[in-house]
Design a protein around this motif. Structure first.
Motif, PDB file in Angstrom:
ATOM      1  N   VAL A   1      56.529  29.502  73.136  1.00  0.00           N
ATOM      2  CA  VAL A   1      56.155  30.843  73.544  1.00  0.00           C
ATOM      3  C   VAL A   1      56.791  31.030  74.959  1.00  0.00           C
ATOM      4  O   VAL A   1      57.138  29.992  75.447  1.00  0.00           O
ATOM      5  CB  VAL A   1      54.737  30.986  73.706  1.00  0.00           C
ATOM      6  CG1 VAL A   1      53.952  30.935  72.439  1.00  0.00           C
ATOM      7  CG2 VAL A   1      54.164  29.979  74.752  1.00  0.00           C
ATOM      8  N   CYS A   2      56.955  32.005  75.071  1.00  0.00           N
ATOM      9  CA  CYS A   2      57.892  32.136  76.385  1.00  0.00           C
ATOM     10  C   CYS A   2      57.010  32.489  77.693  1.00  0.00           C
ATOM     11  O   CYS A   2      57.784  32.360  78.885  1.00  0.00           O
ATOM     12  CB  CYS A   2      58.994  33.719  76.350  1.00  0.00           C
ATOM     13  SG  CYS A   2      57.919  35.039  75.961  1.00  0.00           S
ATOM     14  N   GLY A   3      55.879  32.659  77.523  1.00  0.00           N
ATOM     15  CA  GLY A   3      54.814  32.462  78.665  1.00  0.00           C
ATOM     16  C   GLY A   3      53.559  32.606  78.170  1.00  0.00           C
ATOM     17  O   GLY A   3      53.338  32.840  77.066  1.00  0.00           O
ATOM     18  N   ILE A   4      52.758  32.442  79.258  1.00  0.00           N
ATOM     19  CA  ILE A   4      51.059  32.274  78.568  1.00  0.00           C
ATOM     20  C   ILE A   4      50.265  32.868  79.608  1.00  0.00           C
ATOM     21  O   ILE A   4      50.502  32.891  80.825  1.00  0.00           O
ATOM     22  CB  ILE A   4      50.687  30.929  78.475  1.00  0.00           C
ATOM     23  CG1 ILE A   4      51.422  29.933  77.370  1.00  0.00           C
ATOM     24  CG2 ILE A   4      49.337  30.832  78.366  1.00  0.00           C
ATOM     25  CD1 ILE A   4      50.972  28.770  77.516  1.00  0.00           C
ATOM     26  N   ILE A   5      49.390  33.982  78.923  1.00  0.00           N
ATOM     27  CA  ILE A   5      48.420  34.675  79.936  1.00  0.00           C
ATOM     28  C   ILE A   5      47.103  33.930  79.559  1.00  0.00           C
ATOM     29  O   ILE A   5      46.697  33.793  78.334  1.00  0.00           O
ATOM     30  CB  ILE A   5      48.283  36.161  79.500  1.00  0.00           C
ATOM     31  CG1 ILE A   5      49.748  36.782  79.856  1.00  0.00           C
ATOM     32  CG2 ILE A   5      47.280  36.795  80.374  1.00  0.00           C
ATOM     33  CD1 ILE A   5      49.836  38.213  79.469  1.00  0.00           C
ATOM     34  N   VAL A   6      46.408  33.533  80.825  1.00  0.00           N
ATOM     35  CA  VAL A   6      45.009  32.717  80.476  1.00  0.00           C
ATOM     36  C   VAL A   6      43.856  33.074  81.352  1.00  0.00           C
ATOM     37  O   VAL A   6      44.282  33.507  82.523  1.00  0.00           O
ATOM     38  CB  VAL A   6      45.367  31.280  80.392  1.00  0.00           C
ATOM     39  CG1 VAL A   6      46.215  30.970  81.861  1.00  0.00           C
ATOM     40  CG2 VAL A   6      44.255  30.460  80.159  1.00  0.00           C
ATOM     41  N   SER A   7      42.715  32.951  80.700  1.00  0.00           N
ATOM     42  CA  SER A   7      41.533  32.818  81.692  1.00  0.00           C
ATOM     43  C   SER A   7      40.865  31.636  81.089  1.00  0.00           C
ATOM     44  O   SER A   7      40.477  31.208  80.168  1.00  0.00           O
ATOM     45  CB  SER A   7      40.538  34.106  81.147  1.00  0.00           C
ATOM     46  OG  SER A   7      39.471  34.136  81.741  1.00  0.00           O
ATOM     47  N   GLN A   8      40.636  30.957  82.451  1.00  0.00           N
ATOM     48  CA  GLN A   8      40.309  29.359  82.069  1.00  0.00           C
ATOM     49  C   GLN A   8      38.812  29.487  81.684  1.00  0.00           C
ATOM     50  O   GLN A   8      37.987  30.167  81.877  1.00  0.00           O
ATOM     51  CB  GLN A   8      40.503  28.642  83.343  1.00  0.00           C
ATOM     52  CG  GLN A   8      39.538  29.106  84.593  1.00  0.00           C
ATOM     53  CD  GLN A   8      39.441  27.928  85.790  1.00  0.00           C
ATOM     54  OE1 GLN A   8      40.778  28.066  86.245  1.00  0.00           O
ATOM     55  NE2 GLN A   8      38.534  27.245  86.093  1.00  0.00           N
TER      56      GLN A   8
ATOM     57  N   ARG B   1      39.446  34.858  85.370  1.00  0.00           N
ATOM     58  CA  ARG B   1      38.813  33.627  85.790  1.00  0.00           C
ATOM     59  C   ARG B   1      40.254  32.798  86.285  1.00  0.00           C
ATOM     60  O   ARG B   1      41.110  32.396  85.524  1.00  0.00           O
ATOM     61  CB  ARG B   1      38.291  32.675  84.985  1.00  0.00           C
ATOM     62  CG  ARG B   1      36.992  33.299  84.335  1.00  0.00           C
ATOM     63  CD  ARG B   1      36.273  32.427  83.310  1.00  0.00           C
ATOM     64  NE  ARG B   1      35.236  33.117  82.777  1.00  0.00           N
ATOM     65  CZ  ARG B   1      34.692  32.551  81.745  1.00  0.00           C
ATOM     66  NH1 ARG B   1      35.240  31.590  81.021  1.00  0.00           N
ATOM     67  NH2 ARG B   1      33.759  33.368  81.008  1.00  0.00           N
ATOM     68  N   ILE B   2      40.473  33.084  87.587  1.00  0.00           N
ATOM     69  CA  ILE B   2      41.747  32.664  88.262  1.00  0.00           C
ATOM     70  C   ILE B   2      41.728  31.035  88.384  1.00  0.00           C
ATOM     71  O   ILE B   2      40.814  30.441  88.678  1.00  0.00           O
ATOM     72  CB  ILE B   2      42.397  33.416  89.301  1.00  0.00           C
ATOM     73  CG1 ILE B   2      41.392  33.252  90.586  1.00  0.00           C
ATOM     74  CG2 ILE B   2      42.545  34.936  89.088  1.00  0.00           C
ATOM     75  CD1 ILE B   2      41.815  33.785  91.761  1.00  0.00           C
ATOM     76  N   CYS B   3      42.856  30.363  88.128  1.00  0.00           N
ATOM     77  CA  CYS B   3      42.784  29.024  88.625  1.00  0.00           C
ATOM     78  C   CYS B   3      43.416  28.821  90.167  1.00  0.00           C
ATOM     79  O   CYS B   3      44.658  28.976  90.347  1.00  0.00           O
ATOM     80  CB  CYS B   3      43.795  28.281  87.757  1.00  0.00           C
ATOM     81  SG  CYS B   3      43.694  26.386  87.851  1.00  0.00           S
TER      82      CYS B   3
END
Length: 343
Positions: free
Chosen positions: A124-131, A156-158
């Protein structure tokens, strides 16, 4: 160290006491590296499950465009908010010619690590995530960034990783909600929140706390509970509403709508009138907020906008409009939606 996520060239170089450039050349079969050294490095990489990020390498040398696939990690599909964020991501991604690959962590750290590993292997070229709620170690995120994969956190930021993020204005949303409860006559306001390792939980609690203090009231920590779903709310609310009248809350501010609806259901079942006896405010403004009786006062999170902004930041970093090493912070404003569970 996370076991499932592949090591980086930096890790190999550190372990073997050589430079990253030497590792890179050896893994590319460069004749500039002796056959003995190449074999040593290649054997170590294979033994430790190293996966070369060909997309990241190519981008660094401007040879090809990235695969237009964005990885998205959601904690749970069942929540309206995460579904609305995903809608915003997909809309923006599609408009820019990208596809979306989605997985849910089910609020589990180990599954989150495995998903990151899978996304990396799938280039994947990038990831969007909520932990996930129980994520307290961040090596899997750091390793992705070390391998050139841009990350954007939402909701939910890291705080343990210096990555870009898109969040709602949790503090001011909570402050406005609790101020509304106080201004409509409530004096003892309970707070149901998520674990405090999550930044949004801290911000919403701080908004709750400051609104009470600034309106000249006192915070009763006995009314602050760890509770962020309907089942928990239905389990613990009877105890709180059974307190003597002078100790009982006359209002509840909940971290999300599901929790608020659990409070509402329990209060009605116990014979309390909402909002005459008990006022209730949630945080989301999902479809359930208008499906309950009475309809729920809540803070609107604007999940679609959050998703659109997260996708925009990620795509800009992938395409070079924004530098990959630049940490971008976007805040989406909230809005208090007053309905019938408050006076």
């Amino acid at each position: 160290m996370a076991e499932n996520l592949p090591i980086t060239m930096k890790d190999i170089a550190r372990a073997l006491g050589i430079s990253v450039a030497t590792v890179s050349r050896a893994l590319s079969d460069s004749p500039r590296i002796s056959s003995v050294q190449r074999k040593r490095i290649q054997d170590y990489a294979k033994e430790h499950n190293f996966y070369p990020n060909v997309i990241g390498e190519a981008l660094r040398h401007n040879r090809i465009q990235p695969l237009k696939v964005i990885g998205v990690i959601v904690p749970e599909f069942v929540h309206y908010y995460f579904a609305s964020v995903l809608s915003g991501i997909e809309e923006k991604a599609r408009a820019c010619g990208y596809r979306v690959m989605v997985a849910q962590s089910n609020e589990r750290y180990d599954k989150e690590v495995a998903i990151c590993d899978d996304f990396y292997k799938n280039k994947v070229c990038g990831i969007i995530v909520s932990q996930a709620k129980d994520t307290k170690q961040y090596d899997h995120f750091r390793r992705l960034m070390d391998n050139g994969v841009p990350l954007v956190f939402y909701d939910r930021i890291c705080t343990g990783v210096n990555g870009s993020r898109v969040v709602v204005d949790d503090y001011n949303g909570a402050y406005a909600a609790v101020s509304h409860l106080i201004e409509t006559g409530c004096k003892r306001i309970a707070f149901y929140g998520s674990p405090m390792n999550l930044e949004l939980s801290k911000n919403r609690y701080n908004g709750y706390h400051d609104a009470i203090v600034k309106h000249g009231l006192k915070v009763d920590e006995a009314l602050v509970r760890l509770c962020d779903n309907r089942a928990q709310a239905e389990a613990i609310t009877p105890e709180i509403l059974s307190l003597p009248a002078e100790e009982r809350p006359d209002a509840f501010f909940a971290i999300n709508d599901d929790t608020a609806i659990g409070i509402l259901y329990t209060a009605k079942r116990m014979g309390f009138r909402v909002p005459l006896d008990i006022s209730i405010c949630g945080f989301t403004n999902g479809e359930r907020a208008i499906a309950c009786d009475p309809m729920l006062t809540t803070v609107e999170q604007r999940g679609v906008t959050v998703g659109e902004e997260a996708a925009k930041v990620l795509i800009d970093q992938v395409e070079g409009t924004l530098p990959r090493n630049e940490v971008v912070m976007r805040v989406v404003r909230t809005r208090l939606v007053v309905r019938d569970t408050t006076r």
